[in-house]
Scaffold this active site. Structure first.
Site, PDB file in Angstrom:
ATOM      1  CB  SER A  31       0.368   7.759  17.559  1.00 37.08           C
ATOM      2  OG  SER A  31       0.926   6.569  18.069  1.00 37.08           O
ATOM      3  N   GLY A  89       5.484   8.694  -1.999  1.00 36.76           N
ATOM      4  CA  GLY A  89       4.747   9.942  -1.830  1.00 36.76           C
ATOM      5  C   GLY A  89       3.383   9.759  -1.195  1.00 36.76           C
ATOM      6  CB  ALA A  90       0.891   7.636  -1.145  1.00 39.80           C
ATOM      7  CG  PHE A 144       8.847   2.280   4.266  1.00 39.04           C
ATOM      8  CD1 PHE A 144      10.223   2.319   4.176  1.00 39.04           C
ATOM      9  CD2 PHE A 144       8.161   3.491   4.310  1.00 39.04           C
ATOM     10  CE1 PHE A 144      10.911   3.529   4.135  1.00 39.04           C
ATOM     11  CE2 PHE A 144       8.830   4.703   4.271  1.00 39.04           C
ATOM     12  CZ  PHE A 144      10.210   4.722   4.174  1.00 39.04           C
ATOM     13  CB  ILE A 145       6.657  -3.781   1.016  1.00 38.75           C
ATOM     14  CG1 ILE A 145       6.156  -2.544   0.250  1.00 38.75           C
ATOM     15  CG2 ILE A 145       5.629  -4.902   0.997  1.00 38.75           C
ATOM     16  CD1 ILE A 145       4.944  -1.872   0.860  1.00 38.75           C
ATOM     17  CG  LEU A 183      -1.785   1.254   1.430  1.00 39.74           C
ATOM     18  CD1 LEU A 183      -2.733   1.466   0.249  1.00 39.74           C
ATOM     19  CD2 LEU A 183      -2.583   1.154   2.734  1.00 39.74           C
ATOM     20  CB  THR A 184       3.485   2.436   2.359  1.00 34.38           C
ATOM     21  OG1 THR A 184       2.644   2.206   3.489  1.00 34.38           O
ATOM     22  CG2 THR A 184       4.296   3.703   2.588  1.00 34.38           C
ATOM     23  CD  GLU A 226      -0.663  -3.328  10.210  1.00 35.91           C
ATOM     24  OE1 GLU A 226      -1.898  -3.326  10.382  1.00 35.91           O
ATOM     25  OE2 GLU A 226       0.035  -4.348  10.264  1.00 35.91           O
ATOM     26  CG  HIS A 270      18.068  -2.215  32.083  1.00 36.36           C
ATOM     27  ND1 HIS A 270      16.695  -2.266  32.179  1.00 36.36           N
ATOM     28  CD2 HIS A 270      18.491  -3.501  31.922  1.00 36.36           C
ATOM     29  CE1 HIS A 270      16.296  -3.529  32.056  1.00 36.36           C
ATOM     30  NE2 HIS A 270      17.364  -4.293  31.922  1.00 36.36           N
TER      31      HIS A 270
END
Length: 379
Positions: free
Chosen positions: A364, A127-128, A154-155, A123-124, A361, A336
């Site tokens: 936020s 530019g979208a 980014f798949i 999907l990504t 996905e 830590h």
């Protein structure tokens, strides 16, 4: 929160699997950038990657509470494996389950459930990102087939996929109503992938661009009907958010586990860190937020199982659980001290893994838009 007996048994089964198969595994996949084939095969064998795929197509046919349990417990140990599972269980499987023809399900869904095929969700685009309707990938009707050209970025699983669920514009004049969805096999001429992305976190997943150069896609591989692609993608993301929310919950719980373990072992000023009140208050805050996230996640899953459309609930769960995972991982690393900054301790990896959860996905901020839109509309 009271779960059914079968859900508690499933949780025990997944925990046993994690303890047996994933003891030192997360650090290995973080270094190699790959999930071993034998682990993928075992995930398929136990139907962890096909929990919500119907039984008639080789899946477990389980409910969303079961899916959430699997995602939480696996991600509690390894976020990369959680990402691999959610890519198969929701992003790839759901479009086929909900919109595929019987022939498409038999050809692609069954081997996906059996672990014979690996799929990805395209999907990504460069530019979208959050503006998913602004994609530039096009599908030209050539009579007997569609010709797809464009680039996805980014798949997850792109470098190792057998097929991809791809959104493309079939009619630019119609805007989002001109987007269609296709099943595209990676072996077809014109399908290629870019370089494996060198990511900050979830490094065990293989991520790259997908390049489509006049790929010929048969008409039989149109998913749903022309112009329904945007709705198919949004439907997939709405329900997929439950899985990512459960993943975020698992990461948050994993960070809390590491913090509790460390403060009980680390001695300063002649007593364990766990004996200091400020440490106890920090742990109390972390534990409360993790439990609040858990209630949101399973509320969304239960509503889906009850036949409701949990668009608002899944957005709330994804938003809160992702933000909680980042906050709890930050505080766990802070507890830590300097040791949290070196790779000898799991919290260093968990902290890096957590960052993606409020980005992919639906960021936020996108979840806030969905939540606000639903709440204002109802008032």
């Amino acid at each position: 929160m009271i779960l059914k007996k079968e859900h508690e048994l499933l949780r025990k089964t997944v925990r046993d699997f994690v303890k047996r198969e994933m003891a030192v595994y997360p650090d290995e996949v973080d270094k190699t950038g790959k999930i071993p084939k034998d682990v993928i095969d075992k995930l398929a064998k136990y139907k962890f990657i096909s929990s919500i795929i119907p039984r008639e197509y080789g899946g477990a046919g389980a409910d969303y509470v079961s899916y959430a349990i699997i995602m939480e417990e696996i991600s509690r140990r390894c976020a990369s494996t959680g990402t691999y599972i959610t890519a198969a269980s929701s992003l790839v499987a759901l479009p086929l389950v909900n919109f595929g023809t019987p022939e498409q399900k038999e050809k692609y869904l069954r081997p996906l459930a059996e672990g014979k095929y690996i799929g990805c969700f395209g999907l990504t685009e460069p530019g979208a990102g959050s503006d998913a309707g602004a994609g530039q990938t096009i599908a030209v009707d050539k009579g007997d087939y569609y010709e797809l050209s464009g680039r996805k970025c980014f798949i997850t699983n792109a470098p190792i996929c057998d097929f991809a669920i791809i959104s493309a514009m079939t009619d630019k004049s119609k805007g989002t109503k001109g987007i269609s969805t296709f099943i595209v096999e990676s072996k077809w001429e014109g399908f290629s992938v870019g370089a494996h992305e060198d990511k900050m976190g979830i490094r065990g997943t293989e991520t790259s661009d997908i390049i489509l150069d006049k790929v010929k896609v048969p008409k039989s591989n149109l998913l749903g009907s022309e112009g329904r692609g945007f709705k198919i993608m949004l439907n997939t993301l709405d329900y997929g958010r439950i899985g990512v929310a459960a993943q975020a919950l698992g990461v948050a719980q994993g960070a809390l586990d590491e913090a509790i373990k460390y403060i009980q072992e680390r001695v300063q000023f002649n007593r364990p860190l766990a004996k200091f009140q400020n440490t106890q208050f920090t742990i109390a805050d972390m534990a409360t937020k993790v439990q609040a996230a858990r209630l949101l996640v399973y509320d969304a899953a239960m509503k889906k199982d009850n036949g409701e459309v949990p668009g608002l609930e899944s957005a709330m769960a994804k938003y809160y659980a992702a933000e909680t995972a980042n906050e709890v991982a930050y505080k766990a690393l802070q507890l830590h001290g300097g040791y949290g900054f070196i790779k000898d301790y799991p919290i260093e990896r968990i902290y890096r893994d957590a960052r993606i959860l409020s980005i992919y996905e639906g960021t936020s901020q996108v979840q806030q838009m969905v939540i606000a839109g639903n709440v204002i509309k109802k008032s």
